[in-house]
Design an enzyme around this catalytic site. Structure first.
Site, mmCIF file in Angstrom:
data_model
loop_
_atom_site.group_PDB
_atom_site.id
_atom_site.type_symbol
_atom_site.label_atom_id
_atom_site.label_comp_id
_atom_site.label_asym_id
_atom_site.label_seq_id
_atom_site.Cartn_x
_atom_site.Cartn_y
_atom_site.Cartn_z
ATOM 1 C CE LYS A 45 18.627 -18.955 -9.422
ATOM 2 N NZ LYS A 45 17.668 -17.995 -8.856
ATOM 3 C CG ASN A 46 17.904 -15.977 -12.119
ATOM 4 O OD1 ASN A 46 17.397 -16.787 -11.340
ATOM 5 N ND2 ASN A 46 18.937 -15.234 -11.799
ATOM 6 N NE ARG A 98 12.244 -10.895 -5.093
ATOM 7 C CZ ARG A 98 11.856 -9.839 -4.362
ATOM 8 N NH1 ARG A 98 11.675 -9.960 -3.073
ATOM 9 N NH2 ARG A 98 11.669 -8.668 -4.935
ATOM 10 C CB CYS A 147 19.494 -15.747 -1.656
ATOM 11 S SG CYS A 147 19.909 -17.317 -2.415
ATOM 12 N N PRO A 185 12.039 -6.139 -0.824
ATOM 13 C CG PRO A 185 11.837 -3.815 -0.915
ATOM 14 C CD PRO A 185 12.847 -4.911 -0.743
ATOM 15 C CB ILE A 186 7.107 -7.480 -3.573
ATOM 16 C CG1 ILE A 186 6.073 -7.503 -2.436
ATOM 17 C CG2 ILE A 186 7.991 -8.717 -3.525
ATOM 18 C CD1 ILE A 186 5.055 -8.635 -2.564
ATOM 19 C CG ASP A 187 8.762 -1.230 -3.006
ATOM 20 O OD1 ASP A 187 9.532 -2.208 -3.018
ATOM 21 O OD2 ASP A 187 9.120 -0.094 -3.338
ATOM 22 C CB ILE A 214 22.184 -5.049 -7.045
ATOM 23 C CG1 ILE A 214 22.885 -4.582 -8.321
ATOM 24 C CG2 ILE A 214 20.774 -5.541 -7.314
ATOM 25 C CD1 ILE A 214 22.192 -3.437 -9.045
HETATM 26 C C1 EPZ Z 1 16.465 -11.290 -9.863
HETATM 27 O O1 EPZ Z 1 16.007 -11.101 -8.543
HETATM 28 C C2 EPZ Z 1 17.280 -12.575 -9.835
HETATM 29 N N1 EPZ Z 1 16.429 -13.683 -9.424
HETATM 30 C C3 EPZ Z 1 18.441 -12.421 -8.871
HETATM 31 O O2 EPZ Z 1 19.226 -13.615 -8.946
HETATM 32 C C4 EPZ Z 1 19.308 -11.245 -9.309
HETATM 33 O O3 EPZ Z 1 20.338 -11.051 -8.367
HETATM 34 C C5 EPZ Z 1 18.435 -9.989 -9.389
HETATM 35 O O4 EPZ Z 1 17.320 -10.215 -10.278
HETATM 36 C C6 EPZ Z 1 19.212 -8.790 -9.912
HETATM 37 O O5 EPZ Z 1 19.729 -9.081 -11.169
HETATM 38 C C7 EPZ Z 1 15.600 -14.252 -10.324
HETATM 39 O O6 EPZ Z 1 15.520 -13.837 -11.457
HETATM 40 C C8 EPZ Z 1 14.768 -15.405 -9.833
HETATM 41 P P1 EPZ Z 1 15.329 -7.167 -8.528
HETATM 42 P P2 EPZ Z 1 14.881 -9.953 -8.230
HETATM 43 O O7 EPZ Z 1 13.868 -7.053 -8.376
HETATM 44 O O8 EPZ Z 1 13.900 -9.910 -9.344
HETATM 45 C C9 EPZ Z 1 15.040 -4.052 -4.956
HETATM 46 C C10 EPZ Z 1 20.333 -15.515 -8.099
HETATM 47 O O9 EPZ Z 1 21.311 -15.693 -7.360
HETATM 48 N N2 EPZ Z 1 13.577 -4.130 -5.147
HETATM 49 O O10 EPZ Z 1 15.976 -6.718 -9.788
HETATM 50 O O11 EPZ Z 1 14.381 -10.181 -6.865
HETATM 51 C C11 EPZ Z 1 15.610 -5.349 -4.407
HETATM 52 O O12 EPZ Z 1 15.474 -5.419 -2.998
HETATM 53 C C12 EPZ Z 1 19.327 -14.436 -7.756
HETATM 54 O O13 EPZ Z 1 20.100 -16.161 -9.140
HETATM 55 C C13 EPZ Z 1 12.778 -3.262 -4.410
HETATM 56 O O14 EPZ Z 1 13.257 -2.476 -3.610
HETATM 57 O O15 EPZ Z 1 15.796 -8.658 -8.252
HETATM 58 C C14 EPZ Z 1 17.053 -5.281 -4.842
HETATM 59 O O16 EPZ Z 1 17.770 -4.488 -3.938
HETATM 60 C C15 EPZ Z 1 19.705 -13.659 -6.521
HETATM 61 N N3 EPZ Z 1 11.427 -3.332 -4.578
HETATM 62 C C16 EPZ Z 1 16.967 -4.568 -6.202
HETATM 63 O O17 EPZ Z 1 15.681 -3.910 -6.232
HETATM 64 C C17 EPZ Z 1 10.850 -4.215 -5.454
HETATM 65 O O18 EPZ Z 1 9.603 -4.213 -5.585
HETATM 66 C C18 EPZ Z 1 17.045 -5.525 -7.393
HETATM 67 O O19 EPZ Z 1 15.996 -6.439 -7.252
HETATM 68 C C19 EPZ Z 1 11.694 -5.088 -6.185
HETATM 69 C C20 EPZ Z 1 13.056 -5.023 -6.029
#
Ligand code: EPZ
Length: 422
Positions: free
Chosen positions: A22-23, A92, A116, A122-124, A330
């Site tokens: 999926k990812n 997401r 989820c 956030p997306i900062d 995380i």
């Molecule tokens: C991806 O989410 C995956 N989703 C998630 O899988 C996975 O848990 C995650 O990576 C970590 O491995 C997809 O690929 C579609 P991150 P993503 O940006 O990209 C913070 C599943 O069950 N953050 O690595 O959203 C964020 O809040 C899903 O398949 C910021 O603060 O994860 C989190 O605490 C769930 N600011 C941490 O970083 C930002 O701009 C990791 O997020 C971006 C993220």
């Protein structure tokens, strides 16, 4: 509303073919926006998030076609650079279309993504990187309007956290940007490498994906790969089926996965007392008798223990002999499955980042609702080993990431069915 009805207590026996990731498929589908032509993909998982991504592509003017694991996307003529709230909120990963649209069109309008509820999410970091590449961004009442009047410029960008999504967005914006882009402290997940492989197959100049430093030399345009591009196996789905066997007992052969992607996960099942054999692209698991607790499980970025497997591996540990400590590093709110597991008889005390799981002799069926995708999968696995019947609602969460989960498990002997209630 749909429910899964799981009657626990039947050991599993059989072979399971690992679905596509999926990812991995989601960022690749976003990357199709950058290709001026028809892209063919294979080994795409038949999950609802894939179809949500296809709907976004169609809304942008692309022509898409799906047939089982095959997908095609023709982005020759993208007629829009706007994604509506309904499409954005479906998952997401919709935020990854930001980088792709900026790379292709130089502008886009979208809103905050769904996904989820694991914390604020956030997306900062996405926004900061786009701004550094010359994008003007206004955020009004949740609607994000992006314009790069002078085109995208390559830059050196260091991520404060190796965010998977931010890394993917920067890659997509950078492949056709002017000049060189360096992403330091980039995410290293296998899905990042799959995206890198796809972009290279389209003519992008990218090196270093899978390591912490990715270097991208902007090119004029991308063209579709010369042959259908294969999506990598879903490592989280493979881990889920390992957990199903650990909960229910019996033996499973999980085929067409990539064991090296599970190097942080397999040892935990071995610590529990499962017998694991890895050969080629297959993982064999055998479990009989009571499991044992595991060493402390700390979720980390890849190649550490994946946060997406935290809930999934908690399920079998609920009935293991001994206590296992979890530390979720995380996401801020990723123990939402603990309530349902406790209603099944588990002893879980979760506070902040830490959850302490003290094994009990057995779990009992209950009426539960999936709180999110992987939490739902965890409850399902626990139900396979529980005494009695579990009714699990919130199946739409599970369908976002798992292909025909009741059919796959039934083929290995599980007593599980899907019902639809008015
Ligand atoms: C991806 O989410 C995956 N989703 C998630 O899988 C996975 O848990 C995650 O990576 C970590 O491995 C997809 O690929 C579609 P991150 P993503 O940006 O990209 C913070 C599943 O069950 N953050 O690595 O959203 C964020 O809040 C899903 O398949 C910021 O603060 O994860 C989190 O605490 C769930 N600011 C941490 O970083 C930002 O701009 C990791 O997020 C971006 C993220």
């Amino acid at each position: 509303m749909q429910k899964l009805i799981i009657e626990g207590g039947t050991p599993l026996f059989g072979e399971i073919n690992t679905q596509g990731s999926k990812n991995a498929v989601l960022p690749v589908l976003a990357a199709c926006v950058l290709c001026e032509g028809q892209v063919f993909l294979k080994n795409c998982p038949c999950i609802s998030d894939r179809y949500a991504a296809a709907r976004i592509l169609s809304a942008l003017g692309a022509k898409t076609h799906s047939e089982q694991g095959m997908m095609s996307a023709d982005c020759q003529s993208i007629t829009s650079c706007e994604i509506g709230m309904g499409l954005m909120k479906a998952m997401r990963s919709s935020i990854i279309f930001m980088g792709a649209l900026l790379g292709r069109m130089g502008e886009c309008t979208l809103c905050y993504p769904g996904g989820c509820n694991l914390g604020p999410r956030p997306i900062d970091m996405h926004i900061a990187a786009m701004k550094k590449m010359g994008v003007q961004i206004s955020d009004e009442h949740g609607f994000i309007s992006c314009k790069a009047p002078d085109g995208l410029k390559g830059c050196t960008h260091s991520l404060s956290f190796p965010s998977v999504g931010a890394t993917e967005n920067i890659m997509l914006a950078a492949v056709c940007a002017e000049g060189e882009t360096v992403i330091s402290n980039a995410a290293r997940e296998p899905e990042i490498c799959c995206l890198g492989d796809f972009l290279r197959a389209c003519g992008a100049k990218i090196i270093g994906d899978g390591g912490g430093r990715i270097v991208i030399e902007g090119v004029g345009r991308l063209m579709p790969p010369s042959e259908p591009f294969e999506i990598i196996p879903d490592r989280i789905a493979a881990a889920t089926y390992l957990s199903a066997a650990a909960c229910a007992g019996g033996e499973l052969l999980i085929r067409n996965c990539t064991p090296v992607h599970l190097e942080a996960v397999i040892p935990v099942f071995e610590q529990m007392g499962c017998r694991i054999k890895v050969f080629g692209s297959n993982i064999y698991i055998y479990k009989k008798g009571r499991l044992s607790s595991a060493d402390t499980i700390r979720t980390m970025v890849y190649p550490g223990f994946p946060t997406d497997v935290q809930a999934i591996v908690m399920a079998p540990l609920c009935t293991a002999q001994g206590t296992t400590v979890f530390v979720e590093n995380i996401f801020e709110n990723r123990y939402r499955h603990a309530d349902a597991l406790c209603r099944m008889g588990a002893d879980i005390r979760a506070e902040g980042k830490v959850a302490v799981v003290t094994g009990v002799p057995g779990l009992y069926g209950t009426i539960a609702e999936a709180p999110d995708l992987r939490g739902g999968a965890a409850i399902l696995c626990a139900a396979l080993g529980a005494e009695g019947v579990t009714e699990l609602s919130g199946v739409s969460f599970i369908d976002r990431g798992y292909e025909n989960i009741e059919g796959v498990l039934s083929s290995a002997g599980a007593k599980i069915s899907r019902i639809t209630e008015e």
